[in-house]
Motif scaffolding. Structure first.
Motif, PDB file in Angstrom:
ATOM      1  N   SER A 117      36.632  37.983  34.198  1.00 29.67           N
ATOM      2  CA  SER A 117      36.555  37.073  35.351  1.00 29.67           C
ATOM      3  C   SER A 117      35.180  37.128  36.002  1.00 29.67           C
TER       4      SER A 117
ATOM      5  N   ASN B 228      32.709  33.896  36.562  1.00 28.64           N
ATOM      6  CA  ASN B 228      32.173  33.562  37.886  1.00 28.64           C
ATOM      7  C   ASN B 228      30.652  33.581  37.909  1.00 28.64           C
TER       8      ASN B 228
ATOM      9  N   LEU C 265      40.636  28.789  37.182  1.00 32.38           N
ATOM     10  CA  LEU C 265      40.660  30.228  37.437  1.00 32.38           C
ATOM     11  C   LEU C 265      42.082  30.758  37.293  1.00 32.38           C
ATOM     12  N   ASP C 266      42.210  32.105  37.235  1.00 31.83           N
ATOM     13  CA  ASP C 266      43.533  32.688  37.003  1.00 31.83           C
ATOM     14  C   ASP C 266      44.488  32.435  38.153  1.00 31.83           C
TER      15      ASP C 266
ATOM     16  N   ASP D  98      40.007  30.762  32.915  1.00 32.29           N
ATOM     17  CA  ASP D  98      40.317  32.175  33.128  1.00 32.29           C
ATOM     18  C   ASP D  98      41.830  32.354  33.125  1.00 32.29           C
TER      19      ASP D  98
ATOM     20  N   SER E  90      39.248  32.750  28.524  1.00 37.87           N
ATOM     21  CA  SER E  90      39.638  34.157  28.590  1.00 37.87           C
ATOM     22  C   SER E  90      41.156  34.250  28.584  1.00 37.87           C
TER      23      SER E  90
END
Length: 283
Positions: free
Chosen positions: A42, A46, A82-83, A154, A186
Motif C-alpha cells: 500500500s 500511495n 484503495l483497499d 490495492d 496488489s
C-alpha cells in the motif's frame, strides 16, 4: 513505452523502510504486487500517486514525473481503487456518477451505468448501506469509467465472493486489451494474480525481492519432492528454498540446474512466492 518508471523509491517509518524500490513496467501489461501484511504494498501504491511524501527516489507515471506540475493533468488518465473505498456515507451510486462527471473530463456515464448493472449494484442505496464487497465493486466501476490508461488497485478483489472476483478480473483483462492500458494490482489472493498478471513483484519487509515476468518465473522454477539423500546430492546452487520433514523434503529449484531424473511437481505462482518468502525469513 513504460507506463511506470520507479527508481530507488524510498520511504522511512519508525520500524519500517521501503527500501530503494526500482522497476519498470511496460505499457499494456498487468503487474501483480504481492507480499505479506506490512511488506509495503500500500505504501508503494500511495507513493506512486504521490499521495505520501517520499524520502528518496523518482517516479514517472505515463511519462510524467509524479512530482511535476504536469502530473495534475496526468491524474485524469489514472484510476485508483484503495483497499478501503472512502466516499461520503450518504452518497448513492447514481450521485457518485454525477460527482465523477465533474471530476474527470472524460467521464463516461454510459459505461458507468453498464458497470453498475454488470456488478449488480443498487443505484439508490447510500454508501453506508453497501457491504464491503459492494463498496469495492462501486470503486472499481468508477475507476473503469473515465477512460483511464493506468489502474492502481490495492486489494481490489478483497471481500468479493469467487464468482464476482472472476467477473472483476475479466473486467481488468478487458481493460488491458488496448495496448496503452496498464494495471498494477496488489492482492493477497495469489491465484487471482496468476490468472491475469504478466509481471509479478514480490515485496518482503520493504524490499523488492523479485520482479519478473510471471511466465518466466513458472518456466524457471519448479517444486520437487526429494528424499534426504537426494537433497544432499543436489547442487546447492540449484535450490532456492526448501521445506524438510521427517520423511523427506520439498524444494523450489531452478529447473535447468537439476538432473533429468528429478520429477517436478505441478508448480504454481503461490508455490514460488511461498518458497522465496521462507528463504528470506531464514535470512
Amino acid at each position: 513505452m513504460n507506463a511506470i518508471e520507479c527508481r530507488d523509491l524510498t520511504k522511512y517509518y519508525q520500524g519500517f523502510t521501503l527500501d530503494h524500490i526500482t522497476f519498470s513496467l511496460p505499457s499494456g501489461s498487468i503487474l501483480g504486487l504481492v507480499g505479506e501484511n506490512g511488506a509495503g504494498k500500500s505504501t508503494t501504491l500511495n507513493l506512486l500517486m504521490n499521495a505520501l511524501p517520499r524520502d528518496g527516489g523518482t517516479v514517472c507515471l505515463l511519462g510524467t514525473d509524479n512530482q511535476s506540475p504536469e502530473f495534475l493533468q496526468t491524474k485524469q488518465d489514472i484510476g485508483v481503487v484503495l483497499d478501503e473505498a472512502c466516499l461520503p456515507e450518504a452518497v448513492t451510486p447514481m450521485e457518485l456518477g454525477r460527482i465523477m462527471s465533474m471530476t474527470y473530463t472524460r467521464w463516461d456515464e454510459e459505461r458507468y451505468q453498464t458497470y453498475l448493472k454488470r456488478f449488480a449494484l443498487p443505484r439508490t442505496k447510500s454508501f453506508k448501506e453497501l457491504s464491503r464487497g459492494m463498496r469495492m465493486k462501486l470503486a472499481i466501476a468508477a475507476a473503469l469509467s473515465h477512460h483511464a490508461k493506468l489502474l492502481l488497485l490495492d486489494e481490489a478483489t478483497s471481500g468479493l465472493d469467487p464468482m464476482v472476483r472472476e467477473e472483476v478480473l475479466d473486467a481488468f483483462n478487458e481493460f488491458t486489451r488496448e495496448e496503452d492500458h496498464t494495471v498494477v494490482f496488489s492482492s493477497h489472493i495469489v491465484s487471482d494474480l496468476e490468472k491475469i498478471c504478466d509481471y509479478i513483484a514480490f515485496l518482503h519487509r520493504g524490499k523488492l525481492v523479485l520482479f519478473a515476468e510471471k511466465d518466466q518465473l513458472l518456466e524457471e522454477y519448479a517444486v520437487v519432492k526429494l528424499s534426504p539423500q537426494q537433497l544432499a546430492e543436489l547442487d546447492a546452487a540449484a535450490i532456492v528454498g526448501k521445506k524438510e520433514g521427517p520423511y523427506g523434503a520439498e524444494a523450489l529449484v531452478r529447473r535447468k540446474q537439476i538432473p533429468p531424473q528429478f520429477v517436478a511437481e505441478h508448480t504454481n505462482l503461490e508455490d514460488v512466492i511461498l518458497f522465496f518468502a521462507r528463504q528470506k525469513e531464514r535470512g
